[in-house]
Design a protein around this motif. Structure first.
Motif, PDB file in Angstrom:
ATOM      1  N   LEU A 125      20.587  12.842  46.398  1.00 44.94           N
ATOM      2  CA  LEU A 125      21.219  14.337  46.508  1.00 44.94           C
ATOM      3  C   LEU A 125      19.567  15.883  45.988  1.00 44.94           C
ATOM      4  CD1 LEU A 125      24.447  14.087  44.958  1.00 44.94           C
ATOM      5  CD2 LEU A 125      23.848  14.141  47.279  1.00 44.94           C
ATOM      6  N   GLY A 126      18.740  15.471  45.494  1.00 44.79           N
ATOM      7  CA  GLY A 126      17.592  16.268  45.415  1.00 44.79           C
ATOM      8  C   GLY A 126      18.636  16.949  44.059  1.00 44.79           C
ATOM      9  N   SER A 127      17.328  18.457  43.767  1.00 45.06           N
ATOM     10  CA  SER A 127      17.497  19.287  42.486  1.00 45.06           C
ATOM     11  C   SER A 127      18.310  20.982  43.597  1.00 45.06           C
ATOM     12  CB  SER A 127      16.059  19.498  42.047  1.00 45.06           C
ATOM     13  OG  SER A 127      15.585  20.537  43.174  1.00 45.06           O
ATOM     14  N   ALA A 128      18.791  20.639  43.994  1.00 41.19           N
ATOM     15  CA  ALA A 128      19.742  21.906  44.630  1.00 41.19           C
ATOM     16  C   ALA A 128      20.318  21.729  44.901  1.00 41.19           C
ATOM     17  CB  ALA A 128      18.907  22.482  46.476  1.00 41.19           C
ATOM     18  N   ILE A 129      21.103  20.139  44.294  1.00 37.59           N
ATOM     19  CA  ILE A 129      22.596  19.886  44.861  1.00 37.59           C
ATOM     20  C   ILE A 129      23.392  20.034  43.269  1.00 37.59           C
ATOM     21  CG2 ILE A 129      24.387  18.395  45.599  1.00 37.59           C
ATOM     22  CD1 ILE A 129      23.922  18.517  48.061  1.00 37.59           C
ATOM     23  N   GLU A 130      24.346  20.247  43.166  1.00 33.87           N
ATOM     24  CA  GLU A 130      24.689  20.072  40.735  1.00 33.87           C
ATOM     25  C   GLU A 130      25.306  18.904  41.066  1.00 33.87           C
ATOM     26  OE1 GLU A 130      23.405  22.228  38.376  1.00 33.87           O
ATOM     27  OE2 GLU A 130      24.914  23.431  39.112  1.00 33.87           O
ATOM     28  N   ASN A 131      24.500  17.772  39.910  1.00 36.28           N
ATOM     29  CA  ASN A 131      25.103  16.439  39.457  1.00 36.28           C
ATOM     30  C   ASN A 131      25.054  16.774  38.192  1.00 36.28           C
ATOM     31  OD1 ASN A 131      22.486  16.513  38.805  1.00 36.28           O
ATOM     32  ND2 ASN A 131      21.754  14.070  39.599  1.00 36.28           N
ATOM     33  N   GLU A 132      25.419  17.289  37.444  1.00 40.75           N
ATOM     34  CA  GLU A 132      25.816  16.770  35.530  1.00 40.75           C
ATOM     35  C   GLU A 132      26.924  16.173  35.828  1.00 40.75           C
ATOM     36  OE1 GLU A 132      26.208  19.879  32.525  1.00 40.75           O
ATOM     37  OE2 GLU A 132      23.559  19.790  33.597  1.00 40.75           O
ATOM     38  N   GLU A 133      27.770  15.777  36.639  1.00 42.11           N
ATOM     39  CA  GLU A 133      29.027  15.449  36.975  1.00 42.11           C
ATOM     40  C   GLU A 133      29.105  13.890  38.946  1.00 42.11           C
ATOM     41  OE1 GLU A 133      32.806  16.137  35.338  1.00 42.11           O
ATOM     42  OE2 GLU A 133      31.632  17.780  34.141  1.00 42.11           O
ATOM     43  N   ILE A 134      29.911  13.029  38.079  1.00 42.33           N
ATOM     44  CA  ILE A 134      29.621  12.266  39.417  1.00 42.33           C
ATOM     45  C   ILE A 134      30.888  12.107  39.657  1.00 42.33           C
ATOM     46  CG2 ILE A 134      29.353   9.762  41.431  1.00 42.33           C
ATOM     47  CD1 ILE A 134      26.382  10.274  40.309  1.00 42.33           C
ATOM     48  N   GLN A 135      32.263  12.557  40.885  1.00 40.31           N
ATOM     49  CA  GLN A 135      33.285  12.138  40.402  1.00 40.31           C
ATOM     50  C   GLN A 135      33.402  11.596  42.018  1.00 40.31           C
ATOM     51  OE1 GLN A 135      36.466  15.380  39.318  1.00 40.31           O
ATOM     52  NE2 GLN A 135      34.922  16.533  37.574  1.00 40.31           N
ATOM     53  N   LEU A 136      34.517  10.383  42.038  1.00 42.30           N
ATOM     54  CA  LEU A 136      35.100   9.882  43.460  1.00 42.30           C
ATOM     55  C   LEU A 136      36.342   9.814  43.252  1.00 42.30           C
ATOM     56  CD1 LEU A 136      32.803   6.498  43.943  1.00 42.30           C
ATOM     57  CD2 LEU A 136      33.080   7.766  41.760  1.00 42.30           C
ATOM     58  N   THR A 137      36.910   9.451  44.353  1.00 42.32           N
ATOM     59  CA  THR A 137      38.212   8.497  44.670  1.00 42.32           C
ATOM     60  C   THR A 137      37.390   7.115  45.027  1.00 42.32           C
ATOM     61  OG1 THR A 137      37.916   9.351  46.758  1.00 42.32           O
ATOM     62  CG2 THR A 137      39.512  10.464  45.787  1.00 42.32           C
ATOM     63  N   VAL A 138      38.492   6.780  44.704  1.00 44.74           N
ATOM     64  CA  VAL A 138      38.348   4.386  44.376  1.00 44.74           C
ATOM     65  C   VAL A 138      39.291   4.232  45.000  1.00 44.74           C
ATOM     66  CG1 VAL A 138      37.357   3.030  43.793  1.00 44.74           C
ATOM     67  CG2 VAL A 138      36.843   4.909  42.525  1.00 44.74           C
ATOM     68  N   GLN A 139      39.310   3.523  46.210  1.00 43.95           N
ATOM     69  CA  GLN A 139      40.667   3.523  46.827  1.00 43.95           C
ATOM     70  C   GLN A 139      40.505   1.784  47.384  1.00 43.95           C
ATOM     71  OE1 GLN A 139      41.342   6.354  50.696  1.00 43.95           O
ATOM     72  NE2 GLN A 139      40.136   7.464  48.850  1.00 43.95           N
ATOM     73  N   GLY A 140      41.643   1.701  47.479  1.00 43.14           N
ATOM     74  CA  GLY A 140      42.143   0.249  49.122  1.00 43.14           C
ATOM     75  C   GLY A 140      41.324  -0.855  48.398  1.00 43.14           C
ATOM     76  N   GLN A 141      40.174  -1.342  49.383  1.00 46.43           N
ATOM     77  CA  GLN A 141      39.792  -2.502  49.280  1.00 46.43           C
ATOM     78  C   GLN A 141      38.917  -2.457  47.452  1.00 46.43           C
ATOM     79  OE1 GLN A 141      39.729  -1.076  51.276  1.00 46.43           O
ATOM     80  NE2 GLN A 141      37.805  -0.708  52.562  1.00 46.43           N
ATOM     81  N   THR A 142      38.407  -0.949  47.333  1.00 47.13           N
ATOM     82  CA  THR A 142      37.259  -0.852  46.934  1.00 47.13           C
ATOM     83  C   THR A 142      37.246  -0.544  45.870  1.00 47.13           C
ATOM     84  OG1 THR A 142      36.923   1.142  48.320  1.00 47.13           O
ATOM     85  CG2 THR A 142      35.219   1.119  46.459  1.00 47.13           C
ATOM     86  N   ILE A 143      38.825  -0.531  44.945  1.00 42.13           N
ATOM     87  CA  ILE A 143      38.446  -1.514  43.868  1.00 42.13           C
ATOM     88  C   ILE A 143      39.004  -2.545  43.257  1.00 42.13           C
ATOM     89  CG2 ILE A 143      40.904  -0.705  41.693  1.00 42.13           C
ATOM     90  CD1 ILE A 143      42.542   1.621  43.650  1.00 42.13           C
ATOM     91  N   SER A 144      39.729  -2.817  44.248  1.00 39.92           N
ATOM     92  CA  SER A 144      38.973  -4.931  43.633  1.00 39.92           C
ATOM     93  C   SER A 144      38.061  -5.426  43.622  1.00 39.92           C
ATOM     94  CB  SER A 144      40.060  -5.856  44.736  1.00 39.92           C
ATOM     95  OG  SER A 144      40.330  -4.636  46.408  1.00 39.92           O
ATOM     96  N   SER A 145      37.005  -4.553  45.144  1.00 36.27           N
ATOM     97  CA  SER A 145      35.736  -5.245  45.352  1.00 36.27           C
ATOM     98  C   SER A 145      34.631  -4.297  44.151  1.00 36.27           C
ATOM     99  CB  SER A 145      34.930  -5.367  46.891  1.00 36.27           C
ATOM    100  OG  SER A 145      35.269  -3.908  47.466  1.00 36.27           O
ATOM    101  N   ASN A 146      34.524  -3.520  44.358  1.00 33.27           N
ATOM    102  CA  ASN A 146      33.580  -3.278  42.753  1.00 33.27           C
ATOM    103  C   ASN A 146      34.090  -2.893  42.043  1.00 33.27           C
ATOM    104  OD1 ASN A 146      32.671  -2.053  45.213  1.00 33.27           O
ATOM    105  ND2 ASN A 146      32.280  -0.400  45.238  1.00 33.27           N
TER     106      ASN A 146
END
Length: 860
Positions: free
Chosen positions: A576-597
């Motif tokens: 993302l680079g320093s021009a984007i705030e990244n002190e937190e990574i928040q994301l939705t996890v759904q469907g097959q991503t829950i079971s596979s990851n």
């Protein structure tokens, strides 16, 4: 340490084992007719050969029956096809379990992107101090959602877990038993799950996976990077949507919200109780034995009580654990101190809430609620919100919404059907949950389709109208479509300039969370433009927030497939680079991503570590390196614009909606009973605005065309080639991890495409030309992506993942062939008046759809 290449490890530990156990599975007798298992591999062969010979799915099905069955009736044929579907569903589960069991062997658990790797890299660069400082403020928040892209019944999830263990131990007797159990366990749900059912299914992952994995990661960081000292930061927090996400789901009621919050609390109390019980067996010494018994008893009583009330407040539980700790250090040579510290860490991480239950609603609904509130105010005669509110200017509306307070109760709304009662009662429920589960139990209110400042200030006003003058709630706008993303900086500027809202932010630690939705963005503007619009919006929102001294946090609404923001997620965050705030990574996890990851402790730990590593490498190891140069930015803008125009022209094609309606499985999504939410936002005629992103992306996926993951990409790249400027694209690809990841995820969508399945459509009078447009863009995108990457084949850099995709695609090919054959029969019978046969083939489409949804663990 596994020294063979990753592909070899995959072939040995996944593919070879699958072949062995699948042979065993196919010989098991699940029904009276034992031939199904022996006929399925033959059907698979006929499918593969048939598509190579350019046969259509119905011709393939007919050729199979002609060759292997002696003059069967249509009933016999359909019965066998239904049994094939059942078998294939279970083959997918078997493959899932084998892949899960092999996860720590195929993936290097100490390799790139893991905590151990971060620690070693930090030491070699002499950045330990900087790393520690960053970890005191950095957070990762995965939020589980019940968006239905995969939904195994609980019983099947349990079998997958047991199979995983049995496969790890090569326990053939147990495997055979479990495969027999799997053959007799129903997959298809006769009724839709309720939001509470969805919540219970997903809380299973918290209890059985996240509880241990999160704690393990936290302990590793504490011991190895902080020398056992307190970090003063949770690092990982959990979010939860089932039971709180009201957007488009009329089945989420206040009662459901309260039941889910209670379930989250009783689950975490049970987890603590089990740990305390183990501790009791160890802490048998004077000065600690009575305290641990007291803790164990209180936790058990709280966990089993109907209301999940616990007489031991969280603060007191921590005090008692600290007291035990001191006694162990001072009197018992720190015996079993690690076990006490582990429980203490878990209590600090999960509190009595386990995960934050987010409340979400659509801004359009809030406008309805406002009208109902105006009616209630009129009835009361208190004029809190004036009758002519809708006719007022934006400035006047903002002034009213910012300053209104009151004491509204849900009982004041007459209509049971209106959204006023439901919305006001959900706010009172948030207050209640904060009292029982702690503030983190429910302290976020998300507004879908935020378009103007009023979209954000309306729920803020609702909170204050419920007697909550200083609400301990974060108001989170969700910007999704391309126009909304463009407007988002101005919306936030207006809010930051508003003295009342600004005061609210100060009470919330001068932090503002903003959610950005990938799924609707892709549906609205195509793959490149959606991703670029979000990237650009993040930069502009970061700039404005910094200008106003606000720390902005981005919450990404990502789906599993690349077309919905999924794919190699951690690479996006590392780029993302320093021009984007990244002190937190928040994301939705759904469907097959829950079971596979996150389906097993190993995969959960590995993927959470990858996300932490992404934040660390962007901030510490690559600081400043990921910022786009002016020339690269210009190239990216041009590519996004060309791609957007190409996609918009395609979307405007008069056959676009009819094609999805008639030639895909779109209308069958609602019949699969995999989720509680309707597949459309309302019951009006189908259009793209009210169509949900999941059935939209899923329908293309079922056709094996995966349009949302690549359409427009090929044309955009081709334009640069035709203008003799392809070196600019190559330069962007070499300089930007962001662009590289975008293209790699698009390659994943192309890898999972199989146009031979629908090649018969090019002869169709109505849709032939439209199918050709899609196929041409697929060929163009594939050719251009290979040219820019220099690869000889798609996903050349990810051979193990490519092999996994190919293995899954091979398993489901017969399933998709049956689905297309059934769809062709439905079209044929549509006007015949033969409702019995029509129903049978529609049922076949639905059953095959369900099976393929579950199969597409990493679907595009």
């Amino acid at each position: 340490m596994h020294r063979e290449p990753k592909l070899e490890r995959f072939n040995e530990n996944v593919l070879s084992k699958y072949q062995i156990y699948n042979s065993l599975f196919l010989t098991l007798p699940f029904n009276d007719i034992r031939k199904t298992g022996s006929l399925l591999p033959l059907f698979q062969e006929v499918c593969e050969k048939g598509f190579k010979e350019n046969k259509n799915p119905s011709e393939i099905v007919e050729a199979f029956f002609k060759k292997y069955l002696d003059d069967p009736s249509e009933k016999d044929m359909n019965d066998l096809l239904f049994r094939f579907i059942q078998y294939i569903e279970r083959q997918v589960v078997l493959f899932d379990a084998i892949e899960d069991a092999a996860f720590p062997i195929v993936n290097n658990m100490d390799g790139i992107g893991t905590l151990r790797n971060i620690k070693e890299e930090s030491e070699s660069r002499n950045q330990n101090e900087k790393l520690r400082e960053f970890l005191t403020r950095f957070k990762v928040r995965p939020t589980l959602t019940a968006h239905p892209t995969q939904f195994y019944p609980g019983a099947v999830l349990g079998i997958i877990t047991d199979l995983d263990k049995a496969i790890q131990n090569d326990d053939l007797v147990k495997i055979k038993q479990l495969l027999s159990q799997l053959g007799k366990t129903p997959f298809f749900k006769k009724e839709k799950p309720t939001p509470l059912d969805e919540a219970i299914s997903l809380i299973w992952y918290f209890e059985n996976v996240f509880y241990q994995s999160v704690s393990k990661i936290y302990s590793y960081i504490q011991q190895n990077m902080f020398d056992g000292d307190s970090i003063g930061n949770e690092i990982i927090e959990l979010g939860f949507w089932p039971g709180g996400d009201r957007d488009g789901n009329p089945f989420v009621t206040t009662d459901i919200t309260l039941q889910v919050a209670k379930r989250l609390k009783s689950t975490i109390l049970f987890c603590y109780y089990r740990d305390a019980r183990k501790l009791k067996r160890r802490l048998t010494f004077e000065g600690v034995n009575e305290t641990i018994e007291e803790i164990e008893r209180a936790l058990y009583d709280g966990a089993v009580s109907e209301s999940a009330t616990i007489k031991l407040p969280l603060k007191e539980l921590k005090v008692k654990l600290h007291a035990i700790r001191e006694v162990l250090i001072n009197k018992h040579q720190s015996l079993f101190l690690d076990e006490v510290d582990d429980l203490l860490n878990k209590v600090n991480l999960f509190g009595y809430h386990l995960a934050t239950l987010d409340i979400r609603q659509d801004s359009g609904v809030h406008e309805e609620v406002l009208s109902e509130i105006i009616a209630v105010c009129e009835k009361r005669g208190d004029n809190l919100i004036p009758k002519n509110y809708k006719e007022l200017s934006d400035k006047e509306q903002i002034e009213i919404l910012s300053n209104v307070t009151g004491n509204l109760s849900a009982d004041e709304f007459d209509s049971e059907d209106g959204m006023g009662k439901a919305t006001i009662s959900s706010i009172h429920a948030m207050k209640q949950i904060q009292k029982t589960n702690g503030e983190k139990g429910a302290n976020r209110y998300i507004i879908s389709h935020s378009e103007v400042p009023q979209s954000v200030l309306e729920p803020f006003a609702f909170l204050r109208l419920c007697g909550w003058d200083q609400p301990s709630v974060d108001i989170i706008p969700l910007f999704e479509t391309v126009p909304d993303l463009k407007a988002s900086p101005e919306v936030m500027k207006t809010l930051y300039s508003n003295p009342v809202y600004r005061e609210h932010l100060e009470r919330r630690g001068n932090k503002q969370t903003i959610m950005l939705g990938f799924s609707d963005g892709t549906k609205d503007g195509g793959y490149l433009m959606a991703n670029w619009s979000i990237y650009k919006a993040k930069q502009e929102l970061t700039e404005i927030s910094r200008e106003y001294d606000i720390k902005v946090t981005f919450f990404d609404g990502r789906g599993g497939p690349p077309a919905r923001g999924g794919g190699k997620t951690h690479q996006f965050y590392a780029s993302l680079g320093s021009a984007i705030e990244n002190e937190e990574i928040q994301l939705t996890v759904q469907g097959q991503t829950i079971s596979s990851n996150f389906g097993t402790k190993d995969s959960c730990q590995y993927n959470l570590e990858q996300l932490i590593s992404a934040g660390v490498s962007n901030e510490i190891f690559n600081h400043g390196k990921n910022n786009l140069s002016d020339e690269d930015r210009k190239t990216m803008v041009n590519l996004a614009e060309t791609s957007y125009n190409t996609y918009m022209d395609f979307k405007a094609h008069p056959r676009f909606i009819p094609y999805l309606e008639k030639m895909s499985t779109l209308k069958y999504y609602a019949k699969t009973n995999i989720g509680s939410r309707p597949s459309k936002r309302n019951n009006n005629a189908l259009n793209l605005d009210n169509l949900r992103a999941i059935p939209f992306v899923g329908s293309w996926s079922q056709l094996k065309q995966n349009v949302p993951g690549f359409f427009g990409v090929g044309t955009a790249l081709k334009k640069y080639e035709e203008n003799g400027e392809f070196d600019k694209v190559k330069q962007l690809y070499n300089n930007s991890i962001f662009f590289k990841t975008l293209l790699e995820n698009s390659m994943m969508s192309l890898t999972k495409s199989f146009f031979e399945l629908t090649a018969y459509m090019k002869e169709d009078e109505e849709f032939g030309e439209f199918w050709q447009i899609i196929h041409d863009e697929y060929i163009r995108s594939k050719e251009m992506l290979l040219k820019v990457t220099g690869y000889k084949e798609l996903m050349e850099n990810e051979p193990a993942m490519r092999a996994s995709i190919q293995a899954r695609e091979r398993i489901v090919l017969p399933l998709l062939t049956i689905q297309q054959h059934a769809l062709r029969m439905v079209q044929k019978l549509q006007d015949s008046g033969d409702t019995e046969r029509l129903d049978e083939f529609e049922k076949m489409v639905t059953r095959s759809l369900y099976g393929n949804i579950n199969a597409s663990r990493n679907s595009a």
